[in-house]
Scaffold this active site. Sequence first.
Site, short mmCIF file in Angstrom:
data_model
loop_
_atom_site.label_atom_id
_atom_site.label_comp_id
_atom_site.label_asym_id
_atom_site.label_seq_id
_atom_site.Cartn_x
_atom_site.Cartn_y
_atom_site.Cartn_z
N ALA A 269 38.67 29.19 45.78
CA ALA A 269 39.86 28.65 46.41
C ALA A 269 39.49 27.66 47.51
CB ALA A 269 40.71 29.78 46.99
N GLN B 2 40.91 25.36 42.28
CA GLN B 2 41.89 26.31 42.79
C GLN B 2 42.23 25.93 44.23
OE1 GLN B 2 41.20 30.65 43.92
NE2 GLN B 2 41.92 30.89 41.82
N HIS C 170 47.18 28.81 43.96
CA HIS C 170 46.92 30.22 44.27
C HIS C 170 48.13 30.81 44.99
CE1 HIS C 170 45.04 33.86 45.69
NE2 HIS C 170 43.82 33.50 45.30
N HIS D 25 47.38 37.69 45.96
CA HIS D 25 46.45 38.45 46.80
C HIS D 25 46.66 38.33 48.31
CE1 HIS D 25 43.49 38.55 43.19
NE2 HIS D 25 44.31 39.59 43.20
N TYR E 193 47.62 35.83 50.22
CA TYR E 193 47.40 34.57 50.91
C TYR E 193 48.75 33.87 51.11
CZ TYR E 193 42.52 35.65 50.34
OH TYR E 193 41.30 36.28 50.43
N GLY F 211 38.54 42.89 35.84
CA GLY F 211 37.30 43.65 35.75
C GLY F 211 36.80 43.83 34.33
N GLY G 264 34.84 36.95 36.62
CA GLY G 264 34.51 36.57 37.99
C GLY G 264 33.15 37.08 38.41
N ARG G 265 33.07 38.36 38.70
CA ARG G 265 31.83 38.92 39.24
C ARG G 265 30.64 38.74 38.30
NH1 ARG G 265 33.77 44.76 39.94
NH2 ARG G 265 35.05 44.05 38.19
N TYR H 42 28.62 37.48 49.53
CA TYR H 42 29.23 36.61 50.53
C TYR H 42 28.23 36.12 51.58
CZ TYR H 42 33.33 38.52 48.29
OH TYR H 42 34.27 38.89 47.34
#
Length: 353
Positions: free
Chosen positions: A30, A72, A140, A143, A145, A271, A295-296, A323
């Site tokens: 993002a 994004q 986006h 979540h 935001y 997931g 993603g992960r 991170y």
Amino acid sequence: MTMITHPLPLMEKYYADRGSVPGTLVISEATAISHIEEGQANNPGFVSDSQVKAWSKIIDAVHANGSFYFQQIWGMGRASDPGHLTERGLPYRSSSAVPMRGVGVTPTALTEDEILETIQNFVETAKRAIAAGADGVEIHSAHGYLLDQFLTSSVNQRTDKWGGSIENRSRLTLEVAKAVVKAIGAERVAIRFSPYAGFQGSEKTDSVELYTHLIAELKKMKFKFAYLSLVEATGDPGALVRGEKAINIGKTLDFILEVWDNYSPVMVAGGYQPESAARAVETHYKNWDVMVAFGRYFISNPDLVFRIQQGIPLAPYNRPTFYLQKQWEGYNDYPFSQEYLKAHPNAVHPMTE
């Protein structure tokens, strides 16, 4: 004081590697629509000339591998670090003056003028992304935001046309979508929702009614959006990243897919691993035009698409390095599979800078 963050050269390699199989759709992290929305240290924006120039190199690197790229874009609102904003002389804002749990500062409610400016900032950022070469943008609205802070009744306590009823709470997301489509074309616009997440105070008591309205209104616009991005109940960052209690497990996105009715493709995230993704597409989502996002595992597998195609096990990710800031570690030090390197002898091994 204004600190402008822009992508580092190591990001060119990261994104290019994840687009190493031609035809891959790469969606960026993002990026902020204004410097105010660069709400935490080292969070990227897509605003200044230097930021746009740096992102354009990333986009070119993805395209050079024959893959597609969506930027994004978001506002962070009260999910920002208020101290970081204060240091830069910028306001800490949200839909209403409702603090986020664990944050000892109450945001100010956006004024009408600031809301209109936010809509325009989404438009201008989308135009910058397309001018920089992006194939599209993903708005986006998930979540906890900024846009989601308007959707969520426990956060949005406004009494004007931007709050209160479902229609009013939905207004900002819909106005942003409409304005961005007008600026760059619907085929270049996607929208992200998380109906069941509780991350950052985003849990909703009226999810079915709220998202039924949102989806119906998007359809009424008669725009053929690039895709609709939806996060399943199993994809709540609160549970996946912070270890918080999972909520809404067992609830499905079926009601949204039924209303959307294959109007344009739908992307789901939650997931998944290759086997469960294939099973979902072939069974649960077999009547809908659905694709599955990763993603992960895309972090730890630069050749994820190749591995799935060839039935090669995915490499595990190392969450503690997710991170780290401005670091090669946990970012570009995950190797391609030996099978990929054998099939692509000219590929640069990610261990080498």
